[in-house]
Design a protein around this motif. Structure first.
Motif, mmCIF file in Angstrom:
data_model
loop_
_atom_site.group_PDB
_atom_site.id
_atom_site.type_symbol
_atom_site.label_atom_id
_atom_site.label_comp_id
_atom_site.label_asym_id
_atom_site.label_seq_id
_atom_site.Cartn_x
_atom_site.Cartn_y
_atom_site.Cartn_z
ATOM 1 N N LEU A 413 0.844 -1.207 0.000
ATOM 2 C CA LEU A 413 0.000 0.000 0.000
ATOM 3 C C LEU A 413 0.870 1.244 0.000
ATOM 4 N N PHE A 414 0.463 2.252 -0.758
ATOM 5 C CA PHE A 414 1.165 3.546 -0.749
ATOM 6 C C PHE A 414 0.134 4.663 -0.711
ATOM 7 N N THR A 415 0.599 5.849 -0.316
ATOM 8 C CA THR A 415 -0.329 6.966 -0.131
ATOM 9 C C THR A 415 0.043 8.129 -1.037
ATOM 10 N N VAL A 416 -0.929 8.701 -1.701
ATOM 11 C CA VAL A 416 -0.744 9.920 -2.488
ATOM 12 C C VAL A 416 -1.843 10.898 -2.094
ATOM 13 N N ASP A 417 -1.470 12.089 -1.710
ATOM 14 C CA ASP A 417 -2.432 13.123 -1.306
ATOM 15 C C ASP A 417 -3.450 12.593 -0.298
ATOM 16 N N GLY A 418 -2.978 11.859 0.667
ATOM 17 C CA GLY A 418 -3.844 11.381 1.742
ATOM 18 C C GLY A 418 -4.705 10.183 1.384
ATOM 19 N N GLU A 419 -4.576 9.699 0.163
ATOM 20 C CA GLU A 419 -5.399 8.571 -0.281
ATOM 21 C C GLU A 419 -4.509 7.331 -0.410
ATOM 22 N N THR A 420 -4.963 6.197 0.117
ATOM 23 C CA THR A 420 -4.143 4.985 0.088
ATOM 24 C C THR A 420 -4.527 4.092 -1.092
ATOM 25 N N TYR A 421 -3.507 3.646 -1.826
ATOM 26 C CA TYR A 421 -3.728 2.823 -3.019
ATOM 27 C C TYR A 421 -2.932 1.529 -2.938
ATOM 28 N N LEU A 422 -3.388 0.591 -3.757
ATOM 29 C CA LEU A 422 -2.736 -0.716 -3.835
ATOM 30 C C LEU A 422 -1.683 -0.689 -4.937
ATOM 31 N N GLN A 423 -0.523 -1.196 -4.595
ATOM 32 C CA GLN A 423 0.565 -1.310 -5.557
ATOM 33 C C GLN A 423 0.757 -2.783 -5.887
ATOM 34 N N SER A 424 0.904 -3.117 -7.158
ATOM 35 C CA SER A 424 1.089 -4.525 -7.562
ATOM 36 C C SER A 424 2.408 -4.644 -8.300
ATOM 37 N N ALA A 425 3.431 -5.087 -7.613
ATOM 38 C CA ALA A 425 4.755 -5.190 -8.233
ATOM 39 C C ALA A 425 4.963 -6.611 -8.767
ATOM 40 N N PRO A 426 5.658 -6.735 -9.893
ATOM 41 C CA PRO A 426 5.971 -8.087 -10.376
ATOM 42 C C PRO A 426 6.715 -8.845 -9.280
ATOM 43 N N SER A 427 6.325 -10.073 -9.001
ATOM 44 C CA SER A 427 6.971 -10.818 -7.908
ATOM 45 C C SER A 427 8.450 -11.032 -8.230
ATOM 46 N N PRO A 428 9.305 -10.961 -7.191
ATOM 47 C CA PRO A 428 10.754 -11.061 -7.421
ATOM 48 C C PRO A 428 11.175 -12.365 -8.103
ATOM 49 N N GLU A 429 10.353 -13.405 -7.992
ATOM 50 C CA GLU A 429 10.679 -14.681 -8.641
ATOM 51 C C GLU A 429 10.854 -14.520 -10.150
ATOM 52 N N LEU A 430 10.227 -13.485 -10.713
ATOM 53 C CA LEU A 430 10.305 -13.299 -12.167
ATOM 54 C C LEU A 430 11.722 -12.926 -12.612
ATOM 55 N N LEU A 431 12.508 -12.388 -11.665
ATOM 56 C CA LEU A 431 13.884 -12.007 -12.015
ATOM 57 C C LEU A 431 14.695 -13.227 -12.439
ATOM 58 N N ALA A 432 14.344 -14.377 -11.888
ATOM 59 C CA ALA A 432 15.095 -15.590 -12.189
ATOM 60 C C ALA A 432 14.885 -16.048 -13.637
ATOM 61 N N LEU A 433 13.890 -15.483 -14.299
ATOM 62 C CA LEU A 433 13.625 -15.868 -15.694
ATOM 63 C C LEU A 433 14.543 -15.153 -16.672
ATOM 64 N N ARG A 434 15.223 -14.116 -16.166
ATOM 65 C CA ARG A 434 16.014 -13.290 -17.084
ATOM 66 C C ARG A 434 17.166 -14.067 -17.701
ATOM 67 N N ASP A 435 17.205 -13.995 -19.035
ATOM 68 C CA ASP A 435 18.250 -14.690 -19.780
ATOM 69 C C ASP A 435 19.109 -13.621 -20.471
ATOM 70 N N ALA A 436 19.449 -13.823 -21.723
ATOM 71 C CA ALA A 436 20.282 -12.852 -22.438
ATOM 72 C C ALA A 436 19.650 -11.467 -22.394
ATOM 73 N N SER A 437 20.478 -10.440 -22.297
ATOM 74 C CA SER A 437 19.923 -9.093 -22.221
ATOM 75 C C SER A 437 20.742 -8.128 -23.076
ATOM 76 N N LYS A 438 20.136 -7.007 -23.324
ATOM 77 C CA LYS A 438 20.844 -5.969 -24.066
ATOM 78 C C LYS A 438 20.416 -4.626 -23.497
ATOM 79 N N LYS A 439 21.397 -3.757 -23.233
ATOM 80 C CA LYS A 439 21.098 -2.449 -22.631
ATOM 81 C C LYS A 439 21.492 -1.322 -23.577
ATOM 82 N N ARG A 440 20.637 -0.317 -23.634
ATOM 83 C CA ARG A 440 20.925 0.837 -24.490
ATOM 84 C C ARG A 440 20.511 2.109 -23.755
#
Ligand code: FRU
Length: 585
Positions: A413-440
Motif C-alpha cells: 500500500l502507498f499513499t498519495v495526497d492522503g489517499e491509500t492505493y494498492l501497488q502490484s509489483a511483479p513478484s521477485p521470482e520473475l527475475l530468475a527468468l532473465r536470460d540474455a539481455s541488451k542495454k541501451r
C-alpha cells in the motif's frame, strides 16, 4: 512438455490390446458406449462450435454426474480424455448427439493423453492449463515450500463448463507442475470459485495442518461446501455434511476464508448479489452471519464476485490497513475488472475509508478474479489474476487450452495526497527468468527505431525502461513486427495518462470487444518514468513505477513483436536505460 506421457502413448496405442473393445448401441436418443477391459481414458472428439451433448460415466451410483461436452458432429477440432472406471466393463451414456455424429465414429481408447503444446499463442512463463478451459484462480495456499494454485477448470473442452478445480503446484511461482483435477462436481453441483486455508489448530477435526478448501457448488442453488487434504493437496476428501452454508440468494458465491486472530474465528467473505457478506466460524463448518458491505460503495454495474480481504502495512508509516478485493463485470473498459476498497476490519465489519472513490487494481482489459495466496512466506501478499475478460474469453484464438493467468504480483500500500492505493509489483521470482539481455541509452527527438531489440526473440521477454522527460508532451513507444502488427504505448505528459493501444496488435477480429485502447491516470510532477513490460507471446503486462499502476492486456500477433520505435511529440526525452531480457524457464 510431458514427453514421457507422449512416448508412453505411442507405445500403448489404443488398438494393441485386442481384448479392449468399444461397442455403441442406442436406446431411444441415448447412445450407450460399452467398453470392455477399459483403458484409463475414452478419448472424446470435440467440435468447438457445436452445442453441448451430455456425457455420463455410468457407475450406477447417485453421485454419477453428467458432463456437458461439445462432441464432434462433422469434424474434430481436438480431443479430450474422459476417465473411465476400472474393472471389466465401463458404460458411458451420451444424450443430445445425432446417431451419425463424427464423435461416435472416432471414439478411442487409450491409457495416456498427449499434452504436448499445439497452440502458437501459448505463453512461455505464464501459467496455463495443459489442455482445457481455465478461468478464476482458486484455493491459493502456500504450504511446506509449495505454492498451490487451483483454478476453475473444464477438462472436457476449451470453453467454459463443467467446473472442476484444476490444480498446479510450484516452488517458485513460475515453474508449475500440472496435477490431476483436485475437486470434481457432485450431486450438489459443479465446483465454483473459492479459497483454501491451512487448519493449523485442527479446528475442523480433519487433522492439524490439513488444507481445507472452501468452495461454491453451483446446482439448483449456490451453496458453500468444504473438502480437506491431509497429503499436502495431492488428494481431497469432501466433507460428509456438505454443504456448510446455504441461502435463498441466487448469486451467493466465491468464499474467501482466513483466520482472524482478534476473535479467534475463521472469517468468510462471500460475494452475494452486489455486496460482500462476512460470516464467522470456529471450525469451518458452522457459519454465523456478521455483516455486509457494498451498498453505495464503488462500481455496481454487475454482480460482485471473487472477494479477498487482507491486511497490509502502509508504505512509509507504522500503520496497517485492510484491503477488500472485488471483481465485477463493469470495469473501466467494459466487463471484467477488479476494484478494491481500503479501510478497516474488526472481525465483524469492514469499513471503507474512502466511500466516494472507486479504485481499480489494474487498468487493462484482461485482469479478473484477482485473489491472493494464504499463508505465503515472509508476510508476502501475492496475487494472481485470470488474464482474460468474460466478453471474449471463450473466443480467443487458442484451442488446446483457453486463458492464462497473469504473472504473480506482490501487493503493498502507498499513499498519495492522503489517499491509500494498492501497488502490484511483479513478484521477485520473475527475475530468475532473465536470460540474455541488451542495454541501451539514447535521446529521442522525433523517432528512434530499434530494428532488432534482441536476437533470437521468440516473443517471451521483459523490457525495463527508465526515461527522463525533457519537455516532451508525448513519450511514445511502439512494439511491432514485420506484419505491421503493433502495440502502441504512450505517456501523455500533458494529460497525465499512460495508454496501451492494441487495436492493431494482430488477430483482433474474433470478438468486437477485443480491439481497445486502455489508459490510466499517472501521478503528476514526475519527470523520471519507470516501466517494466512483460511480453509473453500473447500478452503485455505494464508495471509503472514499481506497480503503482498496472495494465494487463492480451494480444495475438501472428509473429513476435521484435522491433520497437520510440517517438516524441512536442519536445525531447532521454531513455536513460532501455534493457530487454529474454525470459526463459
Ligand atoms: C468469476 C466467476 C465466479 C464463479 C466462477 C464460475 O469469473 O463467475 O463468480 O464462481 O466464475 O466459473
Amino acid at each position: 512438455m510431458n514427453t514421457k506421457l507422449f512416448l508412453a502413448a505411442l507405445a500403448l496405442s489404443s488398438t494393441t490390446a485386442s481384448a479392449q473393445t468399444i461397442k455403441t448401441t442406442f436406446a431411444g436418443d441415448t447412445a450407450i458406449v460399452t467398453v470392455t477391459n477399459p483403458t484409463k481414458y475414452l478419448i472424446l472428439p470435440i467440435e468447438e462450435n457445436r452445442p453441448e451433448a451430455q456425457v455420463l460415466l455410468d457407475n450406477g451410483k447417485k453421485t454419477d454426474t453428467w458432463m456437458d461436452v461439445r462432441l464432434a458432429v462433422s469434424k474434430t477440432d481436438y480431443s479430450v480424455p474422459f476417465e473411465l472406471s476400472k474393472g471389466k466393463k465401463a458404460v458411458v451414456k451420451i444424450v443430445g448427439l445425432a446417431k451419425d455424429a463424427q464423435a461416435l465414429k472416432e471414439l478411442k481408447l487409450s491409457d495416456t493423453f498427449d499434452t504436448r503444446n499445439t497452440d502458437y499463442y501459448r505463453p512461455v512463463y505464464h501459467h496455463t492449463p495443459l489442455y482445457g478451459w481455465m478461468n478464476d484462480p482458486n484455493g491459493m495456499v502456500y504450504k511446506d515450500g509449495e505454492y498451490h494454485l487451483f483454478y476453475q477448470y473444464n477438462p472436457y473442452g476449451s470453453k467454459w463448463g463443467n467446473m472442476n478445480w484444476g490444480h498446479a503446484i510450484s516452488k517458485d511461482l513460475v515453474n508449475w507442475e500440472h496435477r490431476p483435477v483436485a475437486i470434481a462436481p457432485d450431486a450438489f453441483g459443479t465446483i465454483f470459485s473459492g479459497s483454501a486455508v491451512i487448519d493449523h489448530h485442527n479446528t475442523a477435526g480433519f487433522g492439524a495442518g490439513a488444507i481445507v478448501a472452501i468452495y461454491t457448488q453451483n446446482g439448483d442453488r449456490q451453496v458453500q461446501s468444504i473438502a480437506y487434504s491431509t497429503d499436502n493437496g495431492r488428494t481431497f476428501t469432501k466433507y460428509e455434511n456438505n454443504p456448510v452454508l446455504v441461502s435463498e440468494a441466487r448469486d451467493f458465491r466465491d468464499p474467501k476464508v482466513f483466520w482472524y486472530e482478534g476473535t479467534k474465528r475463521w472469517i468468510m467473505v462471500l460475494a452475494v448479489g452486489q455486496e460482500m457478506q462476512f460470516f464467522s466460524s470456529p471450525n469451518l463448518k458452522d457459519w454465523t452471519f456478521e455483516s455486509s458491505f457494498g451498498k453505495g460503495h464503488g462500481a455496481h454495474g454487475n454482480v460482485w464476485e471473487c472477494p479477498d480481504l487482507f491486511e497490509l502495512p502502509v508504505e512509509g508509516t507504522n500503520e496497517k490497513k485492510w484491503v477488500l478485493l472485488c471483481s465485477l463485470g463493469d470495469g473501466p473498459f467494459g466487463d471484467s475488472a477488479t476494484q478494491y476498497f481500503v479501510g478497516s476490519f474488526n472481525g465483524k465489519e469492514f469499513v471503507n475509508e474512502s466511500p466516494s472513490k472507486t479504485k481499480w487494481m489494474d487498468w487493462g482489459k484482461d485482469h479478473y478474479a484477482t485473489v491472493t495466496w494464504s499463508d505465503a512466506p515472509d508476510n508476502r501478499r501475492i496475487a494472481i489474476a485470470w488474464m482474460s475478460n468474460w466478453q471474449y474469453a471463450n473466443d480467443v484464438p487458442t484451442s488446446q487450452y483457453r486463458s492464462p493467468n497473469s504473472v504473480p504480483r506482490d501487493l503493498s500500500l502507498f499513499t498519495v495526497d492522503g489517499e491509500t492505493y494498492l501497488q502490484s509489483a511483479p513478484s521477485p521470482e520473475l527475475l530468475a527468468l532473465r536470460d540474455a539481455s541488451k542495454k541501451r541509452s539514447f535521446k529521442v527527438n522525433g523517432t528512434r527505431t530499434i530494428k532488432e531489440m534482441i536476437s533470437g526473440n521468440d516473443g517471451a521477454y521483459e523490457i525495463e525502461l527508465t526515461i527522463e522527460n525533457q519537455h516532451a508532451d508525448v513519450i511514445g513507444f511502439r512494439l511491432y513486427n514485420d506484419k505491421g502488427e503493433e502495440v502502441d504505448m504512450q505517456y501523455d505528459m500533458k494529460e497525465k495518462k499512460f495508454s496501451m493501444d492494441r487495436r492493431k496488435s494482430g488477430d483482433v477480429g474474433f470478438n468486437e470487444n477485443f480491439p481497445m485502447l486502455t489508459w490510466t491516470a499517472i501521478e503528476s510532477g514526475k519527470d523520471e518514468l519507470k516501466l517494466r513490460l512483460f511480453v509473453d507471446k500473447s500478452s503485455v503486462e505494464a508495471f509503472g513505477d514499481g506497480g503503482r499502476f498496472v495494465m494487463t492486456n492480451q494480444v495475438f500477433p501472428s509473429e513476435p513483436y521484435t522491433h520497437i520505435d520510440f517517438y516524441s511529440k512536442g519536445g525531447a526525452y532521454k531513455v536513460d536505460s532501455f534493457v530487454i531480457y529474454k525470459l526463459k524457464k
